[in-house]
Design a protein around this motif. Sequence first.
Motif, PDB file in Angstrom:
ATOM      1  N   GLY A  63       0.820  -1.218   0.000  1.00  0.00           N
ATOM      2  CA  GLY A  63       0.000   0.000   0.000  1.00  0.00           C
ATOM      3  C   GLY A  63       0.847   1.257   0.000  1.00  0.00           C
ATOM      4  N   PHE A  64       1.900   1.269   0.799  1.00  0.00           N
ATOM      5  CA  PHE A  64       2.804   2.421   0.834  1.00  0.00           C
ATOM      6  C   PHE A  64       3.438   2.638  -0.539  1.00  0.00           C
ATOM      7  CE2 PHE A  64       7.062   4.248   1.569  1.00  0.00           C
ATOM      8  CZ  PHE A  64       6.676   5.464   2.117  1.00  0.00           C
ATOM      9  N   GLY A  65       3.830   1.545  -1.183  1.00  0.00           N
ATOM     10  CA  GLY A  65       4.420   1.654  -2.514  1.00  0.00           C
ATOM     11  C   GLY A  65       3.433   2.202  -3.535  1.00  0.00           C
TER      12      GLY A  65
ATOM     13  N   LEU B 162       3.149   5.980  -2.760  1.00  0.00           N
ATOM     14  CA  LEU B 162       4.401   6.650  -3.108  1.00  0.00           C
ATOM     15  C   LEU B 162       4.594   6.758  -4.624  1.00  0.00           C
ATOM     16  CD1 LEU B 162       7.025   7.816  -1.861  1.00  0.00           C
ATOM     17  CD2 LEU B 162       8.007   5.541  -2.117  1.00  0.00           C
ATOM     18  N   SER B 163       4.177   5.725  -5.357  1.00  0.00           N
ATOM     19  CA  SER B 163       4.380   5.700  -6.802  1.00  0.00           C
ATOM     20  C   SER B 163       3.347   6.503  -7.587  1.00  0.00           C
ATOM     21  CB  SER B 163       4.362   4.259  -7.305  1.00  0.00           C
ATOM     22  OG  SER B 163       3.056   3.716  -7.162  1.00  0.00           O
TER      23      SER B 163
ATOM     24  N   LEU C 284       7.860   3.630 -15.261  1.00  0.00           N
ATOM     25  CA  LEU C 284       8.946   3.275 -14.332  1.00  0.00           C
ATOM     26  C   LEU C 284       8.429   2.413 -13.192  1.00  0.00           C
ATOM     27  CD1 LEU C 284      10.740   6.734 -14.170  1.00  0.00           C
ATOM     28  CD2 LEU C 284      11.505   4.680 -15.376  1.00  0.00           C
ATOM     29  N   VAL C 285       7.228   2.728 -12.710  1.00  0.00           N
ATOM     30  CA  VAL C 285       6.618   1.934 -11.637  1.00  0.00           C
ATOM     31  C   VAL C 285       6.376   0.514 -12.131  1.00  0.00           C
ATOM     32  CG1 VAL C 285       4.581   1.699 -10.165  1.00  0.00           C
ATOM     33  CG2 VAL C 285       5.550   3.960 -10.590  1.00  0.00           C
ATOM     34  N   MET C 286       5.794   0.389 -13.306  1.00  0.00           N
ATOM     35  CA  MET C 286       5.508  -0.940 -13.847  1.00  0.00           C
ATOM     36  C   MET C 286       6.781  -1.713 -14.139  1.00  0.00           C
ATOM     37  SD  MET C 286       2.281  -0.371 -16.290  1.00  0.00           S
ATOM     38  CE  MET C 286       0.751   0.276 -15.650  1.00  0.00           C
TER      39      MET C 286
ATOM     40  N   PRO D 257      -7.854  -3.181  -8.370  1.00  0.00           N
ATOM     41  CA  PRO D 257      -8.186  -3.530  -6.977  1.00  0.00           C
ATOM     42  C   PRO D 257      -7.209  -3.041  -5.900  1.00  0.00           C
ATOM     43  CG  PRO D 257      -8.709  -5.357  -8.401  1.00  0.00           C
ATOM     44  CD  PRO D 257      -8.027  -4.336  -9.264  1.00  0.00           C
ATOM     45  N   GLY D 258      -5.905  -3.218  -6.095  1.00  0.00           N
ATOM     46  CA  GLY D 258      -4.955  -2.804  -5.049  1.00  0.00           C
ATOM     47  C   GLY D 258      -5.023  -1.325  -4.726  1.00  0.00           C
ATOM     48  N   PRO D 259      -4.864  -0.453  -5.713  1.00  0.00           N
ATOM     49  CA  PRO D 259      -4.974   0.976  -5.442  1.00  0.00           C
ATOM     50  C   PRO D 259      -6.354   1.390  -4.934  1.00  0.00           C
ATOM     51  CG  PRO D 259      -3.799   0.636  -7.482  1.00  0.00           C
ATOM     52  CD  PRO D 259      -4.311  -0.703  -7.058  1.00  0.00           C
ATOM     53  N   ALA D 260      -7.410   0.697  -5.369  1.00  0.00           N
ATOM     54  CA  ALA D 260      -8.757   1.036  -4.896  1.00  0.00           C
ATOM     55  C   ALA D 260      -8.872   0.798  -3.395  1.00  0.00           C
ATOM     56  CB  ALA D 260      -9.811   0.224  -5.644  1.00  0.00           C
TER      57      ALA D 260
END
Length: 140
Positions: free
Chosen positions: A14-16, A19-20, A44-46, A102-105
């Motif tokens: 979640g922090f990542g 942050l990204s 870059l994140v991907m 789902p994760g970011p949501a």
Amino acid sequence: MRTLAGLLSGLVFGFGLVLSGMTDRDKVLDFLDLFGNWDPTLMLVMGSAVMMTLAGFALVRRQENPFFAPSFHFPVNLVVDRQLLGGAALFGIGWGIYGFCPGPAITALFYGEAEIYYFFAAMVGGMAIANRIENWRHNA
């Protein structure tokens, strides 16, 4: 210990995401808008995520047993079928329309914005419907 490891992994994930910029739906939508206001920074994140995943799998494959389970559970189905393609299409359409997966949501729920709660409810509802359809298909 297994629960603590899961909690810590979720917090780091979640922090990542925060942050990204993956929880900023405008940034995600700009990344997906190739012919408009394209923002390539999420590439870059991907790329980093793919590299970390490859390194993680390389390390895991060297271990005899996982830390918190009796055995590893690697994917066994290597077939690209209608179900996989349909799920990928629905995932991509949802991501492209709203800018969340789902994760970011889940992470963005902590922002307290009503729109995110609506999206999350629709996402969970869609998952429940898909699960019911899958159970119905297997039992029919």
